[in-house]
Motif scaffolding. Structure first.
Motif, PDB file in Angstrom:
ATOM      1  N   TYR A  65     -65.424 -20.131  66.840  1.00 54.98           N
ATOM      2  CA  TYR A  65     -66.316 -21.296  66.897  1.00 54.98           C
ATOM      3  C   TYR A  65     -66.202 -22.006  68.243  1.00 54.98           C
ATOM      4  CZ  TYR A  65     -67.996 -26.026  66.024  1.00 54.98           C
ATOM      5  OH  TYR A  65     -68.645 -27.228  66.115  1.00 54.98           O
ATOM      6  N   LEU A 100     -71.352 -21.081  62.962  1.00 57.04           N
ATOM      7  CA  LEU A 100     -71.645 -22.497  63.183  1.00 57.04           C
ATOM      8  C   LEU A 100     -71.735 -23.241  61.859  1.00 57.04           C
ATOM      9  CD1 LEU A 100     -74.270 -22.176  66.030  1.00 57.04           C
ATOM     10  CD2 LEU A 100     -72.016 -23.224  66.205  1.00 57.04           C
ATOM     11  N   ALA A 159     -68.265 -23.871  60.408  1.00 52.52           N
ATOM     12  CA  ALA A 159     -67.339 -24.576  61.291  1.00 52.52           C
ATOM     13  C   ALA A 159     -66.546 -25.661  60.582  1.00 52.52           C
ATOM     14  CB  ALA A 159     -68.109 -25.183  62.461  1.00 52.52           C
TER      15      ALA A 159
END
Length: 346
Positions: free
Chosen positions: A49, A24, A27
């Motif tokens: 992701y 995350l 990302a």
């Protein structure tokens, strides 16, 4: 103050950071690196992701990361690394050789466990800052409060034996309580120590309610004149140390800590605290698919998001559960000595 720690025998544990969190954070990278290479193709960071952001685990981890960042920015200076390390070492010492196994069973590493501790301490600071204890709160807590006492007990299977022990104590004015405990008690955890149990107060959950009521009623040096029946058998209890209740003012700090301990376990209270912290953080979620992930806290009408965030982020940061839950599970030496007096809900 008890350490609100994150090991639980069942259910959720607090904020176990995983590879999901790493992805995350990553990302925003444009390189789209390969995560897995295999026959028939590969799995890239963007594919991973996209899968994670659609999963409940991925959303929970993002909520957790946002919460940690917001707490760090607003209260980070109030929790030192020294304090975190001290609590970490306390739990490590209590578990001893089993510590590494306990971490592994809860999908934790030393680093992530320290992060759990820090997040929990920061959450407590936010609670104390945003919800001060009122005098009315203190008065309510005071009604059921009993200060910490120390007692010894003798546990036997039948009432007749318990009455016989009481008669012997009456005859020698209680002088041979320890000797009688070693002779008669079936509580293997305390009999070798003359029946002495670990100190406890009215908030302690490891003792049977009937046992506690009888113990608190004794003045220092007194013993029960009739057997105390619990699910474990019949107890004869002697009060070794009882300072008396005293005045509310003299116990103010203890009462405040007990109230905050209770609030840390109250999802309604903690949801209100989290809402204030997150709204102050000026959060701007860039991914349109995740824009409503905190809508329950950022003045949105999305009840679905409120429920999702409350059940994941709130449980994660306040489970300590922590919490007092862990206090009894990690202090195995004291719980062993008091097991015969403990409540069935422990």
């Amino acid at each position: 103050m008890d350490v609100y720690l994150m090991f639980k025998k069942s259910g959720k544990w607090a904020i176990a950071l995983s590879a999901v969190a790493v992805m995350l954070i990553a990302a925003g990278c444009s390189s789209d690196k390969t995560v897995v290479s295999m026959k028939g193709g590969k799995i890239t960071e963007s594919q991973y992701y996209d899968a994670m952001k659609d999963s409940s685990a991925g959303k929970t981890t993002l909520q957790t990361l946002i919460w940690q960042k917001a707490l760090e920015e607003q209260y980070g200076k109030k929790v030192s690394d020294k304090t975190v390390t001290k609590q970490y070492n306390s739990v490590k010492n209590q578990y001893g050789a089993q510590f590494s196994q306990a971490l592994a069973q809860n999908s934790l590493t030393p680093t992530s466990f320290k992060q759990n501790i820090k997040t929990n301490l920061l959450t407590r600071k936010a609670l104390e800052d945003l919800k001060p204890v009122t005098n009315a709160d203190l008065k309510t807590q005071w009604k059921s409060y009993e200060p910490k006492i120390t007692v010894s007990h003798i546990l036997v299977k039948d009432e007749k034996t318990a009455k016989d022990i009481i008669n012997q104590l009456n005859a020698d004015k209680g002088k041979n309580f320890a000797t009688l405990a070693k002779k008669y008690s079936t509580d293997t955890g305390s009999k070798a120590n003359g029946g002495k149990l670990t100190p406890f107060d009215s908030t302690d959950t490891q003792y049977d309610a009937t046992f506690k009521k009888a113990a608190f009623a004794l003045k220092q040096g007194e013993w029960t004149k009739t057997p105390v029946k619990t699910q474990y058998g019949y107890h004869v209890i002697m009060s070794d140390k009882n300072p008396g209740k005293g005045s509310m003012a003299s116990h103010k700090k203890t009462l405040e800590n007990q109230i905050y301990d209770k609030w840390m376990q109250d999802s309604t209270v903690m949801q209100g605290v989290m809402s204030k912290v997150l709204q102050k953080a000026n959060i701007d979620i860039k991914d349109k698919d995740l824009k409503d992930i905190l809508s329950g806290y950022l003045n949105s009408s999305s009840s679905k998001s409120t429920s999702s965030t409350s059940s994941s982020a709130s449980e994660s940061t306040t489970s300590s559960s922590a919490s007092s839950t862990t206090s009894s599970s990690t202090t195995s030496s004291s719980s062993t000595s008091s097991s015969s007096a403990s409540s069935s809900s422990k």
